[in-house]
Design an enzyme around this catalytic site. Sequence first.
Site, mmCIF file in Angstrom:
data_model
loop_
_atom_site.group_PDB
_atom_site.id
_atom_site.type_symbol
_atom_site.label_atom_id
_atom_site.label_comp_id
_atom_site.label_asym_id
_atom_site.label_seq_id
_atom_site.Cartn_x
_atom_site.Cartn_y
_atom_site.Cartn_z
ATOM 1 N N TYR A 200 0.538 -0.954 -0.362
ATOM 2 C CA TYR A 200 0.489 0.025 0.225
ATOM 3 C C TYR A 200 0.863 1.226 -0.233
ATOM 4 C CZ TYR A 200 -4.445 2.245 0.301
ATOM 5 O OH TYR A 200 -5.237 3.368 -0.649
ATOM 6 N N ARG A 253 -9.431 11.163 -7.807
ATOM 7 C CA ARG A 253 -8.180 11.245 -6.619
ATOM 8 C C ARG A 253 -6.944 10.465 -6.129
ATOM 9 N NH1 ARG A 253 -6.659 12.596 -2.152
ATOM 10 N NH2 ARG A 253 -8.905 11.401 -1.148
ATOM 11 N N LYS A 271 -6.336 -2.308 -0.899
ATOM 12 C CA LYS A 271 -7.263 -1.676 0.345
ATOM 13 C C LYS A 271 -7.627 -3.451 0.967
ATOM 14 C CE LYS A 271 -7.548 2.934 1.251
ATOM 15 N NZ LYS A 271 -7.579 3.216 2.252
ATOM 16 N N GLU A 343 -13.277 4.763 -2.349
ATOM 17 C CA GLU A 343 -12.510 5.045 -2.283
ATOM 18 C C GLU A 343 -11.443 6.120 -3.154
ATOM 19 O OE1 GLU A 343 -8.998 5.488 -0.224
ATOM 20 O OE2 GLU A 343 -10.657 3.379 0.299
ATOM 21 N N ASP A 344 -11.601 6.705 -2.789
ATOM 22 C CA ASP A 344 -10.689 8.301 -4.091
ATOM 23 C C ASP A 344 -11.045 8.595 -4.718
ATOM 24 O OD1 ASP A 344 -7.920 7.939 -2.364
ATOM 25 O OD2 ASP A 344 -6.749 6.664 -3.390
ATOM 26 N N ASP A 367 -11.653 7.686 2.662
ATOM 27 C CA ASP A 367 -10.884 8.728 2.998
ATOM 28 C C ASP A 367 -11.903 10.141 3.742
ATOM 29 O OD1 ASP A 367 -9.298 8.344 0.256
ATOM 30 O OD2 ASP A 367 -11.012 7.988 -0.647
#
Length: 652
Positions: A200, A253, A271, A343-344, A367
Amino acid sequence: MFSLNGSTFLNNPLSGVSKSLVQSTQTKKFSPPAVVAASLSSNGSPGDRNLSVLLEKDIRENAPSSPSVVSQLSVIEEETSTTVGGGVEDVYGEDSATEDQYITPWTVTVASGYQLLRDPHHNKGLAFTEKERDAHFLRGLLPPVAISQDLQVKKMMHNMRQYQVPLQRYMAMMDLQERNEKLFYKLLIDNVEELLPVVYTPTVGEACQKYGCIFRQPQGLFISLREKGRILEVLRNWPQKKIQVIVLTDGERILGLGDLGCQGMGIPVGKLSLYSALGGIRPSACLPVTIDVGTNNEELLNDEFYIGLRRRRATGQEYSELLHEFMIAVKQNYGEKVLIQFEDFANHNAFDLLAKYRSTHLVFNDDIQGTASVVLAGLIASLKLVGRTLAEHTFLFLGAGEAGTGIAELIALEMSKQTGAPLEETRKKIWLVDSKGLIVKSRLELLQHFKRPWAHEHEPVQSLLDAVKVIKPTVLIGSSGAGRTFTKEVIQAMASFNEKPIILALSNPTSQSECTAEEAYTWSEGRAIFASGSPFATVEYNGTSYASGQANNAYIFPGFGLGLIISGAIRVHDDMLLVASEALASQVSQENLDKGLVYPPFANIRKISAQIAAAVAAKAYELGLATRLPQPENLVAYAESFMYCPKYRKYR
């Protein structure tokens, strides 16, 4: 069904029945196998029920009087009579099909040697025993030596340490995961502190940037605009049917690296590896998904190795319709209790998606919520070093995106919980700086909706340094994604009016961190309490060693997800995040604090995850959001009993 790695016989994607089982049926004798290395040669969907009926019939004919067989058959009957919350039934109607109707010819075949060695779920490599090599046709396909899994781990770590480039280590770990799943997780669990930065952050950031070049084998589902109207069909292409956790990204992102489009798949894969290694969720119950709506990254659009759609990002209705179809299809295919982790996503979509679906789905944004929970835990632990209550501190953030505002909100909620003060009052202890300066009332009309609660009465302030000087915070938190923004002047200013300034540089990867551990300790003359999003080595300053903690979301989300699963929770509540933070903070020992650490060592992460899971599950029961009844008496032991174990099983 015959148990295999926590999944059922008919839910596995590869094919095979052990030699011993074939022999036993030929001689009309039967004894239930400990483990049968067997699976379907297809994805195991439409024909599941018919195959189980055929298998049941064969067992009954060969062993009509065995009590153990009756027990096996009861399991078969139970599993074939139910579906997974809106899951796949015998949609082709093979039982009642006429001679002129088309059906799919699902078959069961022997899991013979060559095929077994290439099945990552069952492969043991050189750890196959002599007996297993005979039973599964492996003679001659392996060197004569048979070694233990522990020796395999030792060998792999020796090899891993030969690589000097982090991306090479990442690729070696991914290759191992695709070749031998159990060894991958055993290696990661036993060496978590060393390998966590490999699988990660920070290495996964570089892996995503170069994903098109290093792509070898798909590890999740890629759902693009081309699949609009067919997402349920795409979900059914995934071989595993009992999914408990989905990590979803649209790649806009990725960490602090921006829009990486389809190549953001490295994030869900990473993840979910941590969900299994640190939280004990079965790998077969995890599904990584990337929603590809294009990318605005010109470099990727012009890259001949880019693996995603070559178009600008979809927005507005086109985007929201695709996401909505996905959310509906997930519930239809996997049921009410599957956890979807966002996520992101970019700020404008992250907040909207969480607000839209949190009342209808079991959703969690790592996040916004996961980062907030792990940071709050570090702050609660740091109070033992600096004194005073949380409400007596003043907080200043650099960065007012999903991470910054999420952390700020959870801190305000915890202060409200501790003091009984209204949330509007506790928010006044928290200040945020964005790209245009301090967020104040005079900017209210131009602010995005998620920033407006943090607009307080104050004259405009343009720079972070000026904000530090006028606000005089006791805690400085960076979530900006902008590297080296905690300058020497900023940290010296913090140290000038705080005996022990708390400085959290949370942005990832390492290149985007607001400051390094060395800078924080040196510029504060060794007085800072420091933690970061990416790991930093121990710092020597004036003859004293300073260890820095890592405010890594991996402390929270694996245990948090496990708690939701073991309780059968149907929704995520903010109170669950608070108890998760408190549970993590309680695991920080005095020995850790004496070293300047506000987080416990990752070496104990599975025990920490069990504690967090128990706290989250208890809160789910308290709030009436749990469906797994009755509530177990010992939730910690219950959580530990659910955890996936990557030790090799014995094959019959």
